[in-house]
Design an enzyme around this catalytic site. Structure first.
Site, PDB file in Angstrom:
ATOM      1  N   GLY A 171      -4.554   3.545  -1.760  1.00 55.71           N
ATOM      2  CA  GLY A 171      -5.117   3.487  -0.409  1.00 55.71           C
ATOM      3  C   GLY A 171      -5.024   4.829   0.306  1.00 55.71           C
ATOM      4  O   GLY A 171      -5.845   5.128   1.179  1.00 55.71           O
ATOM      5  N   GLU A 187      -7.975   6.653  -0.755  1.00 55.43           N
ATOM      6  CA  GLU A 187      -9.154   6.019  -0.140  1.00 55.43           C
ATOM      7  C   GLU A 187      -9.276   6.395   1.342  1.00 55.43           C
ATOM      8  O   GLU A 187     -10.372   6.624   1.850  1.00 55.43           O
ATOM      9  CB  GLU A 187      -9.062   4.495  -0.309  1.00 55.43           C
ATOM     10  CG  GLU A 187      -9.206   4.089  -1.774  1.00 55.43           C
ATOM     11  CD  GLU A 187      -8.922   2.615  -2.022  1.00 55.43           C
ATOM     12  OE1 GLU A 187      -7.941   2.090  -1.458  1.00 55.43           O
ATOM     13  OE2 GLU A 187      -9.676   1.991  -2.777  1.00 55.43           O
TER      14      GLU A 187
HETATM   15  N1  DAK Z   1       4.388   0.832  -1.076  1.00 55.64           N
HETATM   16  C1  DAK Z   1       5.634   0.551  -0.669  1.00 55.64           C
HETATM   17  N2  DAK Z   1       6.675   1.371  -0.908  1.00 55.64           N
HETATM   18  C2  DAK Z   1       6.454   2.497  -1.590  1.00 55.64           C
HETATM   19  C3  DAK Z   1       5.163   2.854  -2.056  1.00 55.64           C
HETATM   20  C4  DAK Z   1       4.088   1.953  -1.764  1.00 55.64           C
HETATM   21  N3  DAK Z   1       2.830   2.200  -2.115  1.00 55.64           N
HETATM   22  N4  DAK Z   1       5.261   4.034  -2.705  1.00 55.64           N
HETATM   23  C5  DAK Z   1       6.549   4.404  -2.646  1.00 55.64           C
HETATM   24  N5  DAK Z   1       7.268   3.486  -1.978  1.00 55.64           N
HETATM   25  C6  DAK Z   1       8.707   3.485  -1.691  1.00 55.64           C
HETATM   26  C7  DAK Z   1       9.511   3.073  -2.909  1.00 55.64           C
HETATM   27  O1  DAK Z   1       9.564   1.675  -3.024  1.00 55.64           O
HETATM   28  C8  DAK Z   1      10.857   3.693  -2.579  1.00 55.64           C
HETATM   29  O2  DAK Z   1      11.498   2.885  -1.628  1.00 55.64           O
HETATM   30  P1  DAK Z   1      13.102   2.531  -1.761  1.00 55.64           P
HETATM   31  O3  DAK Z   1      13.261   1.949  -3.109  1.00 55.64           O
HETATM   32  O4  DAK Z   1      13.774   3.889  -1.612  1.00 55.64           O
HETATM   33  O5  DAK Z   1      13.354   1.599  -0.638  1.00 55.64           O
HETATM   34  C9  DAK Z   1      10.474   4.983  -1.904  1.00 55.64           C
HETATM   35  O6  DAK Z   1       9.130   4.812  -1.434  1.00 55.64           O
HETATM   36  C10 DAK Z   1      10.486   6.167  -2.834  1.00 55.64           C
HETATM   37  O7  DAK Z   1       9.712   5.825  -3.966  1.00 55.64           O
HETATM   38  P2  DAK Z   1      10.195   6.095  -5.470  1.00 55.64           P
HETATM   39  O8  DAK Z   1      11.658   5.866  -5.601  1.00 55.64           O
HETATM   40  O9  DAK Z   1       9.299   5.331  -6.356  1.00 55.64           O
HETATM   41  O10 DAK Z   1       9.918   7.673  -5.570  1.00 55.64           O
HETATM   42  P3  DAK Z   1       9.450   8.542  -6.829  1.00 55.64           P
HETATM   43  O11 DAK Z   1       9.491   9.966  -6.329  1.00 55.64           O
HETATM   44  O12 DAK Z   1      10.234   8.192  -8.064  1.00 55.64           O
HETATM   45  O13 DAK Z   1       7.925   8.128  -7.090  1.00 55.64           O
HETATM   46  C11 DAK Z   1       5.630   7.571  -6.469  1.00 55.64           C
HETATM   47  C12 DAK Z   1       6.953   8.367  -6.139  1.00 55.64           C
HETATM   48  C13 DAK Z   1       4.674   7.783  -5.287  1.00 55.64           C
HETATM   49  C14 DAK Z   1       5.014   8.158  -7.734  1.00 55.64           C
HETATM   50  C15 DAK Z   1       5.987   6.098  -6.700  1.00 55.64           C
HETATM   51  O14 DAK Z   1       6.744   5.622  -5.608  1.00 55.64           O
HETATM   52  C16 DAK Z   1       4.764   5.227  -6.851  1.00 55.64           C
HETATM   53  O15 DAK Z   1       4.182   5.161  -7.926  1.00 55.64           O
HETATM   54  N6  DAK Z   1       4.379   4.547  -5.755  1.00 55.64           N
HETATM   55  C17 DAK Z   1       3.302   3.580  -5.807  1.00 55.64           C
HETATM   56  C18 DAK Z   1       1.957   4.238  -5.925  1.00 55.64           C
HETATM   57  C19 DAK Z   1       0.844   3.187  -6.011  1.00 55.64           C
HETATM   58  O16 DAK Z   1       0.844   2.375  -6.946  1.00 55.64           O
HETATM   59  N7  DAK Z   1      -0.073   3.223  -5.060  1.00 55.64           N
HETATM   60  C20 DAK Z   1      -1.162   2.243  -5.016  1.00 55.64           C
HETATM   61  C21 DAK Z   1      -0.701   1.078  -4.166  1.00 55.64           C
HETATM   62  S1  DAK Z   1      -1.929  -0.197  -4.134  1.00 55.64           S
HETATM   63  C22 DAK Z   1      -7.057  -3.510   0.402  1.00 55.64           C
HETATM   64  C23 DAK Z   1      -7.598  -2.272   0.214  1.00 55.64           C
HETATM   65  C24 DAK Z   1      -6.864  -1.284  -0.428  1.00 55.64           C
HETATM   66  C25 DAK Z   1      -5.582  -1.527  -0.870  1.00 55.64           C
HETATM   67  C26 DAK Z   1      -5.049  -2.762  -0.652  1.00 55.64           C
HETATM   68  C27 DAK Z   1      -5.795  -3.765  -0.001  1.00 55.64           C
HETATM   69  N8  DAK Z   1      -7.831  -4.543   1.012  1.00 55.64           N
HETATM   70  C28 DAK Z   1      -9.251  -4.346   1.240  1.00 55.64           C
HETATM   71  C29 DAK Z   1      -7.201  -5.721   1.552  1.00 55.64           C
HETATM   72  C30 DAK Z   1      -4.841  -0.479  -1.515  1.00 55.64           C
HETATM   73  C31 DAK Z   1      -3.933  -0.749  -2.476  1.00 55.64           C
HETATM   74  C32 DAK Z   1      -3.007   0.283  -2.927  1.00 55.64           C
HETATM   75  O17 DAK Z   1      -2.957   1.396  -2.446  1.00 55.64           O
END
Ligand code: DAK
Length: 258
Positions: A109, A112
């Site tokens: 997001g 996006e």
């Molecule tokens: N959401 C919630 N928390 C997050 C997060 C996220 N997207 N990204 C990181 N965090 C949090 C982690 O949970 C962690 O929190 P604590 O455990 O310390 O409480 C903290 O940030 C640090 O993260 P990491 O420990 O994982 O840190 P690293 O440096 O090891 O890794 C990272 C960083 C950015 C590579 C990793 O955190 C990661 O892969 N994050 C997720 C990335 C991801 O998958 N993004 C896509 C999310 S889905 C919609 C339209 C659009 C969307 C949804 C609905 N509709 C039309 C209804 C969009 C969806 C998405 O974006």
């Protein structure tokens, strides 16, 4: 107005900055944060003293995507009945140009949201990606459409199907961003561009933004007709008279934004 998840600033005259401020969660886009972003942007958009807006995060992350912890508890019906990310971030309703100034993680997001802005200035540490595939979902905030328009089908497919990440330099090469600058400079570059926009005739800026954005939505014929209409509107402005007079008199134009 005070906010919990964002900061706002006007670093130079005419430029309004909204900064995402959930650093511990890499600025994950929670619903309360999104509501604050849109409220602040609308406030700048209707403020006559502001000519251009910037949306930014911090050095480590523009935003790592929608808040996964918030989405984890949600059902399909929750998502359907609730306001979507798209509704919260209805940037198409903003009339003033909006620049995304991004650094670090620009994921899901977050990517996006950046692509929904009118320009993207990236730090050289920025990493772009759509990792939704790892969560068993697909991009839902415009990624399948805007990324494909920006970088072309084959690369967009690789990014979205395999979680291939793009560096800032690659993003520049493929036309996803319009500038890359060192991490301690990218915000200044964004402010410099925003100030240039703010110093132009706001009538012409608004008409230009409207016409360029339509290039994504309508046929070439319709787009050309819309451009012609907007061109004629600009020709009726006081700023057109002033702009041409100033050129002939070899001086800076003094815009009235009328
Ligand atoms: N959401 C919630 N928390 C997050 C997060 C996220 N997207 N990204 C990181 N965090 C949090 C982690 O949970 C962690 O929190 P604590 O455990 O310390 O409480 C903290 O940030 C640090 O993260 P990491 O420990 O994982 O840190 P690293 O440096 O090891 O890794 C990272 C960083 C950015 C590579 C990793 O955190 C990661 O892969 N994050 C997720 C990335 C991801 O998958 N993004 C896509 C999310 S889905 C919609 C339209 C659009 C969307 C949804 C609905 N509709 C039309 C209804 C969009 C969806 C998405 O974006």
């Amino acid at each position: 107005m005070s906010y919990d998840y964002i900061l706002t600033d006007t670093p130079v005259a005419g430029v309004g900055v909204v900064q995402l401020n959930r650093p511990k969660a890499y600025n994950a886009l929670s619903t309360p944060l999104l509501i604050e972003v849109m409220t602040a942007l609308r406030e700048f958009d209707t403020d006559d003293s502001i000519g251009c807006m910037i949306l930014t995060g911090n050095e480590k992350a523009f935003a790592a995507g929608a808040d996964i912890k918030e989405m984890d508890g949600k059902t399909q019906v929750d998502m359907y009945m609730g306001q979507s990310l798209i509704e919260h971030l209805d940037f198409t309703s903003l009339t003033k140009p909006l620049i995304a100034a991004v650094s670090g993680f620009v994921l899901g997001g977050g990517c996006e949201v950046a692509m929904s802005c009118d320009m993207i200035v990236a730090s050289d540490t920025a990493v772009f990606g759509q990792p939704e595939i790892n969560l068993g979902i697909i991009p839902g905030g415009g990624g399948t459409q805007r990324l494909t328009h920006a970088v072309g089908k084959a690369l967009a497919m690789e990014i979205m199907l395999t979680d291939r990440r793009l560096s800032a330099e690659e993003a520049l090469q493929y036309g996803l961003v319009n500038r890359v600058a060192p991490v301690d400079e990218y915000m200044n570059v964004a402010i410099e561009i925003a100030q240039k926009v703010a110093n132009k005739s706001q009538v012409a800026i608004k008409l230009t933004k409207d016409a360029v954005n339509k290039a994504y939505e309508v046929s070439l014929q319709e787009g050309l007709a819309l451009e012609n209409r907007n061109f004629l509107v600009s020709f009726g402005s006081e700023d057109k008279v002033e702009g041409m007079k100033a050129f002939i008199e070899k001086r800076e134009a003094e815009w009235k934004h009328r």
